[in-house]
Design an enzyme around this catalytic site. Structure first.
Site, PDB file in Angstrom:
ATOM      1  N   THR A  29       0.818  -1.217   0.000  1.00 11.51           N
ATOM      2  CA  THR A  29       0.000   0.000   0.000  1.00 11.51           C
ATOM      3  C   THR A  29       0.849   1.264   0.000  1.00 11.51           C
ATOM      4  O   THR A  29       0.535   2.239  -0.678  1.00 11.51           O
ATOM      5  CB  THR A  29      -0.913   0.013   1.256  1.00 11.51           C
ATOM      6  OG1 THR A  29      -1.839  -1.045   1.132  1.00 11.51           O
ATOM      7  CG2 THR A  29      -1.669   1.319   1.395  1.00 11.51           C
TER       8      THR A  29
ATOM      9  N   SER B 238       1.474  -7.480  -1.111  1.00 10.70           N
ATOM     10  CA  SER B 238       2.117  -8.548  -0.331  1.00 10.70           C
ATOM     11  C   SER B 238       1.277  -9.823  -0.280  1.00 10.70           C
ATOM     12  O   SER B 238       1.764 -10.864   0.153  1.00 10.70           O
ATOM     13  CB  SER B 238       2.478  -8.069   1.071  1.00 10.70           C
ATOM     14  OG  SER B 238       1.345  -8.016   1.903  1.00 10.70           O
TER      15      SER B 238
ATOM     16  N   THR C 193       1.378  -4.585   4.185  1.00  6.41           N
ATOM     17  CA  THR C 193       1.156  -4.979   5.580  1.00  6.41           C
ATOM     18  C   THR C 193       0.540  -6.378   5.712  1.00  6.41           C
ATOM     19  O   THR C 193       0.692  -7.020   6.741  1.00  6.41           O
ATOM     20  CB  THR C 193       0.242  -3.964   6.307  1.00  6.41           C
ATOM     21  OG1 THR C 193      -1.021  -3.928   5.643  1.00  6.41           O
ATOM     22  CG2 THR C 193       0.859  -2.589   6.353  1.00  6.41           C
ATOM     23  N   ASP C 194      -0.169  -6.811   4.646  1.00  7.14           N
ATOM     24  CA  ASP C 194      -0.964  -8.042   4.806  1.00  7.14           C
ATOM     25  C   ASP C 194      -0.136  -9.266   5.188  1.00  7.14           C
ATOM     26  O   ASP C 194      -0.571 -10.082   5.995  1.00  7.14           O
ATOM     27  CB  ASP C 194      -1.767  -8.322   3.528  1.00  7.14           C
ATOM     28  CG  ASP C 194      -2.890  -7.311   3.353  1.00  7.14           C
ATOM     29  OD1 ASP C 194      -3.188  -6.584   4.321  1.00  7.14           O
ATOM     30  OD2 ASP C 194      -3.459  -7.237   2.244  1.00  7.14           O
TER      31      ASP C 194
HETATM   32  N1  ASP Z   1      -2.823  -5.360   0.322  1.00  2.00           N
HETATM   33  C1  ASP Z   1      -1.746  -4.526   0.804  1.00  2.00           C
HETATM   34  C2  ASP Z   1      -0.469  -5.359   0.839  1.00  2.00           C
HETATM   35  O1  ASP Z   1      -0.307  -6.132   1.738  1.00  2.00           O
HETATM   36  C3  ASP Z   1      -2.058  -3.964   2.131  1.00  2.00           C
HETATM   37  C4  ASP Z   1      -1.039  -3.008   2.715  1.00  2.00           C
HETATM   38  O2  ASP Z   1       0.074  -2.866   2.254  1.00  2.00           O
HETATM   39  O3  ASP Z   1      -1.389  -2.353   3.723  1.00  2.00           O
HETATM   40  O4  ASP Z   1       0.340  -5.262  -0.049  1.00  2.00           O
END
Ligand code: ASP
Length: 330
Positions: free
Chosen positions: A12, A54, A85-86
């Site tokens: 993100t 991710s 973050t995922d």
């Molecule tokens: N879907 C995103 C990822 O994990 C979520 C994030 O980065 O907060 O790449």
């Protein structure tokens, strides 16, 4: 001034708005340009390793990340990895086993909102991450929303809030307040840094639900070398008249498959000895027990161990040997 390598992987933090939802667009150089204050903290080189959500991370990406840090280890004082973050907690756990006893900081960060948004946690997380990477903060860690979490203990516990990560069964290493690092715990590795470059990906996870049949477990154990079962509470397995989990596991562990019991409760870990439903499990079926380790850490630890040995006694020994503070209770 310290030299830090910024490794971009997507997520993100580096995403832009597209007609089909947020997708990684910004390179690591572009990310860095958005936070000019970092140039006052350290000198930075950029490396764009991947540009993916991710969700698309695999153990092969983890090995490539570790390999990149291995190659550049002597050239930098610390490393910052920007990451979605995922699955960041899985990557942090995997790097904790692939890179052991690092004196240099290896800091993962990311954001819940893209860096181009008016309200975003990206800038603060980036600045904090670089701050930690220039300090005497050894090893793999996640720096997020003003908290520093050791890599083997992180878990994504909020899907939308800025406070996305928790440190499970272990205190925060430090907090950051207005650019100042307040340390709670110091780790100083005594052994030299050690890199590993292999993982065994044939590891599955099964979340138990009430009334589950054994056929899912049977299938997972056929397909994998190891299965981690997230059971209820401190741990145990059901014995319905239509489903004998004990017999199913015994059949597979006899053939050399590994089963690890953990809990789907996020805090305080397992203790199979407490209840009748779990008491005989270890002695009768040869399962291992995760105790206070997170599922993320157990997945990565089992992948790391099974890439080195399949001898059960050796697997057992390594599984119960703490690495990067992943395990306190056993
Ligand atoms: N879907 C995103 C990822 O994990 C979520 C994030 O980065 O907060 O790449």
């Amino acid at each position: 001034m310290k030299n830090i390598l910024l490794i971009g992987t997507g997520g993100t933090i580096a995403s832009g708005v597209t007609a089909e939802g947020l997708a990684p667009e910004l390179s690591s150089e572009e990310l860095l340009r958005q936070v000019p204050g970092i140039s006052k903290i350290c000198r930075v080189d950029c490396r764009q390793l991947f540009a993916i959500d991710s969700t698309n991370m695999t153990p092969k990406h983890w090995v490539e990340l570790a390999h990149t840090i291995h190659r550049e280890y002597e050239n930098y004082d610390g490393f910052v990895i920007t990451h979605g973050t995922d699955t960041m907690a899985y990557t942090a756990a995997a790097l904790s086993y692939l890179i052991q006893n690092s004196r240099k900081p290896i800091v993962l960060t990311g954001a819940q909102k893209p860096i181009g948004f008016e309200t975003t946690d990206s800038r603060m997380n980036m600045t904090d991450a670089f701050l930690c990477a220039t300090q005497d903060m050894p090893g793999v860690q996640i720096v997020f929303n003003g908290k520093v979490i050791i890599g083997s203990r992180a878990c994504k516990t909020h899907s939308k809030s800025f406070q996305a990560f928790s440190s499970i069964n272990y205190p925060y290493l430090a907090v950051l307040q207005d650019g100042r690092l307040l340390r709670y715990i110091s780790h100083a590795p005594t052994e030299p840094v050690r890199f590993y470059d292999q993982l065994n990906e044939r590891v599955g996870v099964l979340k138990l639900i009430p009334g589950m049949q054994t056929d899912v477990l049977d299938y997972l154990l056929e397909k994998n070398d190891a299965v981690i079962i997230e059971s209820f509470g401190v741990g145990g397995l059901p014995s319905y008249d239509y489903a004998d989990f004990y017999a199913c596991i015994r059949r597979h562990t006899k053939k050399g498959k590994l089963v690890v019991m953990t809990t789907q409760v996020s805090n305080e870990g397992s203790d199979l000895a407490v209840y009748h439903v779990g008491h005989r499990l270890k002695s009768e079926t040869g399962v291992l027990e995760a105790y206070d380790m997170t599922t993320e850490a157990v997945v990565a630890k089992v992948m790391w161990i099974l890439a080195q040995t399949t001898d059960f006694e050796e697997v057992r020994k390594r599984f119960y040997t703490p690495v990067a503070c992943d395990l306190l209770y056993n």
